[in-house]
Scaffold this motif. Structure first.
Motif, short mmCIF file in Angstrom:
data_model
loop_
_atom_site.label_atom_id
_atom_site.label_comp_id
_atom_site.label_asym_id
_atom_site.label_seq_id
_atom_site.Cartn_x
_atom_site.Cartn_y
_atom_site.Cartn_z
N GLU A 142 -82.56 -3.22 -37.28
CA GLU A 142 -83.92 -2.77 -36.94
C GLU A 142 -84.94 -3.84 -37.30
N GLU A 165 -89.39 0.24 -33.72
CA GLU A 165 -88.33 -0.33 -34.56
C GLU A 165 -88.71 -0.28 -36.04
N MET A 208 -81.98 -0.14 -31.81
CA MET A 208 -80.89 -1.10 -31.65
C MET A 208 -79.64 -0.50 -32.28
N HIS A 220 -87.85 3.13 -37.09
CA HIS A 220 -86.40 3.26 -37.30
C HIS A 220 -86.00 2.62 -38.63
FE LIG Z 1 -84.35 0.75 -33.36
#
Ligand SMILES: [Fe+2]
Length: 131
Positions: A34, A64, A1, A67
């Motif tokens: 995230e 995610e 994101m 991340h």
């Molecule tokens: Fe991400």
């Protein structure tokens, strides 16, 4: 994101902020995004009635998390207070509140916590000494 214009979420005039603070802000905003994505994917996957789409959503959620942890690791390396608290809490065992008591020098220590950082402990110890 990724959300462009993360400077929109600054709370102080940008010209008053150091490069370190601006980069820390970028990391914190990224970490928030995230984790928000993890939450969204978790809920979508749980509600999803198509098994293949559900598997894709779970896969995306797990990415995610990766991340988020990469961003948290950047913060740990750059911001000492993150490193201190990660060292105290992450990977500890036993009741989490007991880990805090161990780190702050009162109550019974939870097992498995790494040695508390000197600066945090000294700060709290100094405050206790002032009572
Ligand atoms: Fe991400």
């Amino acid at each position: 994101m990724f959300r462009a214009m993360s400077s929109e979420s600054l709370h102080e005039p940008i010209e008053l902020l150091s490069e370190d603070t601006k980069n820390q802000h970028r990391a914190i905003v990224s970490l928030m995004e995230e984790l928000e994505a993890v939450d969204w994917y978790q809920q979508r996957a749980e509600a999803c009635t198509d098994p293949e789409l559900k598997a894709v959503l779970i896969h995306n959620k797990n990415e995610e998390v990766e991340h988020a942890m990469m961003t948290l690791e950047w913060l740990r390396r750059k911001v000492p207070v993150f490193a201190e608290n990660i060292g105290t809490y992450v990977g500890s065992t036993g009741p989490i509140v007991s880990v805090e008591q161990g780190a702050t020098g009162h109550g019974s220590a939870g097992g498995g916590a790494e040695a508390p950082s000197s600066s945090v402990s000294l700060g709290i110890g100094s405050l206790k000494g002032m009572k």
